[in-house]
Each structure stands twice: as structure tokens, then as C-alpha cells.
Design an enzyme around this catalytic site. Structure first.
Site, PDB file in Angstrom:
ATOM      1  N   LYS A  40       0.842  -1.211   0.000  1.00 22.26           N
ATOM      2  CA  LYS A  40       0.000   0.000   0.000  1.00 22.26           C
ATOM      3  C   LYS A  40       0.872   1.253   0.000  1.00 22.26           C
ATOM      4  O   LYS A  40       0.630   2.186  -0.762  1.00 22.26           O
ATOM      5  CB  LYS A  40      -0.861  -0.007   1.250  1.00 22.26           C
ATOM      6  CG  LYS A  40      -1.533   1.312   1.572  1.00 22.26           C
ATOM      7  CD  LYS A  40      -2.406   1.259   2.804  1.00 22.26           C
ATOM      8  CE  LYS A  40      -1.647   1.389   4.084  1.00 22.26           C
ATOM      9  NZ  LYS A  40      -1.295   2.778   4.481  1.00 22.26           N
ATOM     10  N   ASN A  41       1.921   1.242   0.826  1.00 27.36           N
ATOM     11  CA  ASN A  41       2.711   2.464   1.021  1.00 27.36           C
ATOM     12  C   ASN A  41       3.729   2.712  -0.078  1.00 27.36           C
ATOM     13  O   ASN A  41       4.434   3.716  -0.050  1.00 27.36           O
ATOM     14  CB  ASN A  41       3.378   2.461   2.397  1.00 27.36           C
ATOM     15  CG  ASN A  41       2.343   2.649   3.502  1.00 27.36           C
ATOM     16  OD1 ASN A  41       1.182   2.950   3.229  1.00 27.36           O
ATOM     17  ND2 ASN A  41       2.740   2.437   4.737  1.00 27.36           N
TER      18      ASN A  41
ATOM     19  N   CYS B  51      -4.752  12.369  12.982  1.00 31.35           N
ATOM     20  CA  CYS B  51      -5.315  11.018  12.927  1.00 31.35           C
ATOM     21  C   CYS B  51      -4.995  10.357  14.260  1.00 31.35           C
ATOM     22  O   CYS B  51      -4.332  10.924  15.107  1.00 31.35           O
ATOM     23  CB  CYS B  51      -4.748  10.254  11.748  1.00 31.35           C
ATOM     24  SG  CYS B  51      -3.172   9.571  12.080  1.00 31.35           S
TER      25      CYS B  51
ATOM     26  N   ARG C  28       0.745  14.470  13.244  1.00 29.38           N
ATOM     27  CA  ARG C  28       1.313  14.190  11.912  1.00 29.38           C
ATOM     28  C   ARG C  28       1.279  15.437  11.010  1.00 29.38           C
ATOM     29  O   ARG C  28       0.532  15.520  10.045  1.00 29.38           O
ATOM     30  CB  ARG C  28       0.579  13.015  11.270  1.00 29.38           C
ATOM     31  CG  ARG C  28       0.757  11.762  12.110  1.00 29.38           C
ATOM     32  CD  ARG C  28       0.047  10.594  11.543  1.00 29.38           C
ATOM     33  NE  ARG C  28       0.771  10.047  10.382  1.00 29.38           N
ATOM     34  CZ  ARG C  28       0.282   9.047   9.661  1.00 29.38           C
ATOM     35  NH1 ARG C  28      -0.889   8.539   9.944  1.00 29.38           N
ATOM     36  NH2 ARG C  28       0.966   8.579   8.633  1.00 29.38           N
TER      37      ARG C  28
ATOM     38  N   ASP D  55       5.246   0.415  11.952  1.00 34.05           N
ATOM     39  CA  ASP D  55       4.000  -0.225  11.501  1.00 34.05           C
ATOM     40  C   ASP D  55       3.896  -1.675  11.955  1.00 34.05           C
ATOM     41  O   ASP D  55       2.877  -2.314  11.720  1.00 34.05           O
ATOM     42  CB  ASP D  55       3.886  -0.157   9.975  1.00 34.05           C
ATOM     43  CG  ASP D  55       3.665   1.268   9.505  1.00 34.05           C
ATOM     44  OD1 ASP D  55       3.811   1.530   8.298  1.00 34.05           O
ATOM     45  OD2 ASP D  55       3.367   2.134  10.353  1.00 34.05           O
TER      46      ASP D  55
ATOM     47  N   ARG E  36      -8.406  -0.600   5.058  1.00 30.57           N
ATOM     48  CA  ARG E  36      -7.531   0.386   4.406  1.00 30.57           C
ATOM     49  C   ARG E  36      -6.183  -0.239   4.066  1.00 30.57           C
ATOM     50  O   ARG E  36      -5.480   0.236   3.184  1.00 30.57           O
ATOM     51  CB  ARG E  36      -7.302   1.577   5.332  1.00 30.57           C
ATOM     52  CG  ARG E  36      -8.539   2.396   5.610  1.00 30.57           C
ATOM     53  CD  ARG E  36      -8.195   3.626   6.397  1.00 30.57           C
ATOM     54  NE  ARG E  36      -7.070   4.311   5.785  1.00 30.57           N
ATOM     55  CZ  ARG E  36      -6.345   5.234   6.411  1.00 30.57           C
ATOM     56  NH1 ARG E  36      -6.611   5.558   7.648  1.00 30.57           N
ATOM     57  NH2 ARG E  36      -5.338   5.833   5.792  1.00 30.57           N
TER      58      ARG E  36
HETATM   59  C1  EPZ Z   1       4.463   6.870   6.414  1.00 37.67           C
HETATM   60  O1  EPZ Z   1       3.689   7.880   7.021  1.00 37.67           O
HETATM   61  C2  EPZ Z   1       3.556   5.660   6.296  1.00 37.67           C
HETATM   62  N1  EPZ Z   1       2.414   5.996   5.434  1.00 37.67           N
HETATM   63  C3  EPZ Z   1       3.070   5.229   7.681  1.00 37.67           C
HETATM   64  O2  EPZ Z   1       2.308   4.058   7.527  1.00 37.67           O
HETATM   65  C4  EPZ Z   1       4.293   4.910   8.548  1.00 37.67           C
HETATM   66  O3  EPZ Z   1       3.862   4.584   9.837  1.00 37.67           O
HETATM   67  C5  EPZ Z   1       5.224   6.134   8.585  1.00 37.67           C
HETATM   68  O4  EPZ Z   1       5.584   6.528   7.246  1.00 37.67           O
HETATM   69  C6  EPZ Z   1       6.516   5.847   9.342  1.00 37.67           C
HETATM   70  O5  EPZ Z   1       7.179   4.776   8.735  1.00 37.67           O
HETATM   71  C7  EPZ Z   1       2.596   6.007   4.111  1.00 37.67           C
HETATM   72  O6  EPZ Z   1       3.677   5.754   3.590  1.00 37.67           O
HETATM   73  C8  EPZ Z   1       1.394   6.343   3.281  1.00 37.67           C
HETATM   74  P1  EPZ Z   1       6.524  10.220   8.424  1.00 37.67           P
HETATM   75  P2  EPZ Z   1       4.242   9.411   7.025  1.00 37.67           P
HETATM   76  O7  EPZ Z   1       6.387  11.483   7.650  1.00 37.67           O
HETATM   77  O8  EPZ Z   1       5.069   9.645   5.831  1.00 37.67           O
HETATM   78  C9  EPZ Z   1       6.790  13.593  11.709  1.00 37.67           C
HETATM   79  C10 EPZ Z   1       0.461   2.662   7.810  1.00 37.67           C
HETATM   80  O9  EPZ Z   1       0.117   2.063   8.808  1.00 37.67           O
HETATM   81  N2  EPZ Z   1       6.595  14.555  10.613  1.00 37.67           N
HETATM   82  O10 EPZ Z   1       7.646   9.292   8.089  1.00 37.67           O
HETATM   83  O11 EPZ Z   1       3.066  10.268   7.261  1.00 37.67           O
HETATM   84  C11 EPZ Z   1       5.565  12.723  11.946  1.00 37.67           C
HETATM   85  O12 EPZ Z   1       4.644  13.382  12.783  1.00 37.67           O
HETATM   86  C12 EPZ Z   1       0.913   4.098   7.895  1.00 37.67           C
HETATM   87  O13 EPZ Z   1       0.500   2.170   6.660  1.00 37.67           O
HETATM   88  C13 EPZ Z   1       6.695  15.912  10.871  1.00 37.67           C
HETATM   89  O14 EPZ Z   1       6.922  16.336  12.006  1.00 37.67           O
HETATM   90  O15 EPZ Z   1       5.161   9.403   8.302  1.00 37.67           O
HETATM   91  C14 EPZ Z   1       6.164  11.493  12.592  1.00 37.67           C
HETATM   92  O16 EPZ Z   1       6.331  11.726  13.969  1.00 37.67           O
HETATM   93  C15 EPZ Z   1       0.656   4.652   9.274  1.00 37.67           C
HETATM   94  N3  EPZ Z   1       6.512  16.800   9.848  1.00 37.67           N
HETATM   95  C16 EPZ Z   1       7.541  11.379  11.912  1.00 37.67           C
HETATM   96  O17 EPZ Z   1       7.808  12.659  11.330  1.00 37.67           O
HETATM   97  C17 EPZ Z   1       6.259  16.388   8.563  1.00 37.67           C
HETATM   98  O18 EPZ Z   1       6.126  17.239   7.650  1.00 37.67           O
HETATM   99  C18 EPZ Z   1       7.606  10.337  10.806  1.00 37.67           C
HETATM  100  O19 EPZ Z   1       6.491  10.569   9.974  1.00 37.67           O
HETATM  101  C19 EPZ Z   1       6.169  14.997   8.315  1.00 37.67           C
HETATM  102  C20 EPZ Z   1       6.346  14.097   9.354  1.00 37.67           C
END
Ligand code: EPZ
Length: 422
Positions: free
Chosen positions: A22-23, A117, A122, A307, A399
Site C-alpha cells: 500500500k505504502n 489522525c 502528523r 507499523d 484500508r
Molecule cells: C508513512 O507515514 C507511512 N504511510 C506510515 O504508515 C508509517 O507509519 C510512517 O511513514 C513511518 O514509517 C505512508 O507511507 C502512506 P513520516 P508518514 O512522515 O510519511 C513527523 C500505515 O500504517 N513529521 O515518516 O506520514 C511525523 O509526525 C501508515 O500504513 C513531521 O513532524 O510518516 C512522525 O512523527 C501509518 N513533519 C515522523 O515525522 C512532517 O512534515 C515520521 O512521519 C512529516 C512528518
């Protein structure tokens, strides 16, 4: 709302095929916006999030054809509107992934701010700062990110002060059409980011350092179509391996890529599983044994994936001994703990760590899913709990897990979907 009714205690023993990731599918679907030529994508998982992303592309005027072999052909040459509406973005925060491609190819993007969420606020500040670094003008109006560029984006060096998977994907997709050479530092190295990069290269992008924390992108004026097969879902695979680990059973996974799962396989071996792999298969066998508790700390790839945190919490809940699970990525990813308590788990939250004392048996209880992976962990717990567990709000599961009942039935589980009222 549909529910899943699961009768616990069946031996788990069987073979299933792992679906496309998915990701990886989500950013790659967004990447089709970078060209006016048709892109064919294969091995897309049949999931609600994928449908939502396709719906988003269609509402922008993109042409989407489903071929008889279930591959999807996407042509953004017909795009009419660069807006990602709140009605769709609120259901899937990954919609933010259209920001970079729209800005880079069409010079305009209007993307609703994603809601928070269940697993934390996030924010998307790293995405926005990345677009600005590449010459995008960003304003916030009525809950929308309004991005504009005067002509072609300009290459830039961009350092992620926090590793962000979709942040890296957005900046990469914008940089591939920017004028000049961009260097993206502290970029995410997840296999899904690598798969996106491979798809972009197949479209004509010039990217060095794929799979490392520093990517060097030489922008090109145009990208062309391609035919890309999405890589297997390592999180779906890990989830089903845990089903074998907690039940003393045996699970054979096909169409999987063990090379993307080292950190998870190491921990499964540590809990006592025998694991045999080939290039595209994994066999886990517990030989009837109860798992031993393990200590987990989540971190960006190649470390242990966040995850898989909830799933290993369940493994520790029924393991011999006491294990700890430390969550370093998200600030609120323990929503499943109180539900597991109701099933008899002995977990204590201390800051961003859960200390879990294994119990011989969990017992069935009505439980409620809160986010995608938490809901998967409740299904896992129900597989080994005494009695019949009803898991509510399983739209979260739909999802991210394709045909979860059918796949678990193939592994020997007694599970069925119960249509909910309302
Ligand atoms: C991706 O989310 C995945 N989703 C998530 O999978 C996964 O848990 C996550 O990466 C971490 O591996 C998809 O790929 C669609 P991040 P993402 O940006 O990109 C902070 C699932 O279960 N952050 O790597 O949204 C954020 O709050 C989902 O399939 C900022 O502060 O995660 C978090 O604490 C859930 N500012 C950390 O970085 C930003 O602009 C990592 O988030 C972006 C992120």
C-alpha cells in the site's frame, strides 16, 4: 459498520500470497501526475486507500483504465483540476502525496490540509518547506495548502531535520522535474521510497543514491510513461508471520521480499521461530512452541518499523517472559493497549515504552479498532484468545489488509465479517 467475529484457538498452518505494498502504491499513483503519457501499474493491492487515491486522481480529471489483468493504466494528460478536496483528503492523509507532482508538472497545487489522525498530529511542515526550497510559493487559505510556481521549479539542496517517508517522496517527485541538480539529505530509505524511485527512473528521472539517506536528483524537462510492478507489502507479510509466531503454528508466505524485512525476521528468530527464506518466499515455523518475549525499538528503515509495533506488542502479550516495545516515531501509537488490557494482556505504558508481561492466555472481549495497525493487532490477539472476539470499526483494517478474512481462513482461522448497523 462492519465487524470481524473471530473464534480463537485454531492452529495456524497454511500458505498465502502477499499483496502489493500500500505504502509504495500510494506515492507511485501520485507519481503518474508527473507525465502526460500513460503509466501502467501492476500488483496494486485492492484496498480502500488505493481506491481513494484513484478517486482523487479521477476527480482531478485524470483518465484511469482498469485492464482485464487487473493492472491499472493512468494518464494524467487529461488533468483538468489541481485540487485535492478535503472530502477525500480527510479520509486519507497520504493524499498529500499529490502536492509535489502537481506543483512540479502543472505549476499549481491546492491540497487540503490532512486532518490529524489516531496516531498523532502528523504535521506536513517538512513537505511544505521542501516545496519552498524548490521554488514553490506556498500559502494557507481556508484549510488548503495553495502552491504555485513561476515556471519550472528550481533544484535545491534540502535537509530533512526529521526522517519523513512521504516527505521524502513528495520532495523527490518535485525534484525530478526541477531545473538543475537537487541533493536530498537525511531522506527516508524505506523500500517503498526505493520502489517509487525505481518507478521514477523508469519514467526517465535521473536519481543517484536510491536506498541511501542522500539522493542526488538531476532534473529533466519531461518524464514519459512506464510499466511498473509494485513491490510486496512487508508490513502485511510481517503481520501474518506474527500470526504464526503467537499461535505456535506455521505460515508460508509467497510473493514476498524477505530482503526488505531483516529487522522483523531477526526479532521473529529471537522469539524462537524457525525461518526459512528464498528470494520470494518465507516459511515461519514455531513447532508448537510458545514465543519468547523480545525487546523492540521502532526507528526509520532499516531499523524496526513502527507499523509492526502493535503486532509485536501482541506477541509479547502471550510470550514467555517480559518484553518492552519503545515507539520513537509517533507520539500516540498505543491506542491498542487499552483494548488488549480488556483481553487480559498485562501491559504498562511508561512514557513512549510499553512493558509487557506475557500471560499464558488472552480471553475474548468486544474490542474496537482505532488505526490500521492497531486493528490488525486486535485481530491477531483474537486468533489466540479463548472464546469469540468481535472487533469493531474494521474499516481501518480494510484500508491496509487486502482480503484479511480469506487470507486468515487459508491459515486455518475461524473468522467472518459481520455486517454492522450504521
Ligand atoms: C508513512 O507515514 C507511512 N504511510 C506510515 O504508515 C508509517 O507509519 C510512517 O511513514 C513511518 O514509517 C505512508 O507511507 C502512506 P513520516 P508518514 O512522515 O510519511 C513527523 C500505515 O500504517 N513529521 O515518516 O506520514 C511525523 O509526525 C501508515 O500504513 C513531521 O513532524 O510518516 C512522525 O512523527 C501509518 N513533519 C515522523 O515525522 C512532517 O512534515 C515520521 O512521519 C512529516 C512528518
Amino acid at each position: 459498520m462492519d465487524k470481524l467475529l473471530i473464534s480463537g484457538g485454531n492452529p495456524i498452518d497454511g500458505t498465502i500470497r502477499i499483496s502489493g505494498a500500500k505504502n509504495a502504491a500510494l506515492p507511485i499513483l501520485a507519481a503518474t501526475l508527473l507525465t502526460d503519457e500513460p503509466v501502467t501499474l501492476r500488483n496494486l493491492p485492492h484496498l480502500n486507500d488505493i481506491t481513494t487515491m484513484i478517486e482523487l486522481l479521477v476527480c482531478m480529471g485524470v483518465e484511469v483504465l482498469i485492464n482485464e489483468d487487473m493492472s491499472v493504466q493512468i494518464n494524467a494528460g487529461t488533468l483538468k483540476d489541481c485540487t485535492a478536496p478535503y472530502s477525500l483528503v480527510k479520509t486519507m492523509r497520504a493524499s498529500i502525496l499529490v502536492l509535489g507532482p502537481l506543483l512540479a508538472h502543472f505549476g499549481e497545487a491546492n491540497v487540503s490540509l490532512p486532518g490529524g489522525c489516531a496516531i498523532g498530529s502528523r504535521p506536513v511542515d517538512l513537505h511544505i518547506r521542501g516545496m519552498e526550497a524548490l521554488g514553490g510559493q506556498i500559502t494557507m487559505e481556508d484549510g488548503y495548502i495553495k502552491a504555485r510556481s513561476n515556471g519550472r521549479l528550481k533544484a535545491a539542496d534540502y535537509f530533512f531535520d526529521m526522517v519523513s517517508v512521504t516527505g521524502t517522496e513528495n520532495v523527490l517527485m518535485a525534484a525530478v522535474l526541477a531545473d538543475g541538480v537537487s541533493v536530498i539529505e537525511n531522506s527516508a530509505r524505506e523500500p517503498e521510497v526505493v520502489d517509487l524511485a525505481h518507478c521514477l527512473v523508469a519514467m526517465g528521472a535521473q536519481i543517484e543514491g536510491i536506498g541511501t539517506d542522500t539522493m542526488r536528483v538531476t532534473g529533466v524537462e519531461k518524464l514519459h510513461g512506464c510499466d511498473h510492478k509494485v513491490l510486496p507489502d512487508r508490513i502485511e507479510a510481517g503481520t501474518y508471520l506474527v500470526a504464526g509466531a503467537i499461535s505456535g503454528g506455521r505460515v508460508h508466505l509467497k510473493d514476498v521480499d524477505p530482503k526488505t524485512m531483516d529487522s522483523v525476521l531477526v526479532k521473529l528468530r529471537e522469539c524462537g521461530a524457525e525461518i526459512i527464506t528464498t528470494d520470494n518466499s518465507i516459511v515461519l515455523d514455531m513447532h508448537g512452541k510458545r514465543p519468547k518475549a523480545v525487546n523492540i525499538t521502532t526507528a526509520p528503515y532499516p531499523a524496526f518499523p513502527t507499523d509492526m509495533q502493535a503486532q509485536f506488542t501482541v506477541l509479547n502479550a502471550v510470550a514467555e517472559g517480559t518484553g518492552t516495545v519503545e515507539e520513537t516515531i509517533f507520539e500516540n501509537r498505543f491506542m491498542h493497549i487499552q483494548e488488549l488490557h480488556r483481553m487480559g494482556a498485562d501491559c504498562t505504558i511508561k512514557g513512549n515504552t510499553v512493558v509487557i508481561k506475557g500471560v499464558p492466555k488472552l480471553h475474548a472481549a468486544p474490542v474496537m479498532a482505532t488505526d490500521l495497525r492497531a486493528s490488525a493487532s486486535l485481530v491477531l490477539a483474537a486468533l489466540v484468545a479463548e472464546g469469540d472476539t468481535l472487533v469493531d470499526r474494521i474499516y481501518h483494517i480494510d484500508r491496509g489488509y487486502e482480503c484479511i478474512e480469506e487470507k486468515l481462513q487459508l491459515l486455518g482461522a475461524t473468522i467472518k465479517r459481520v455486517a454492522g448497523k450504521g
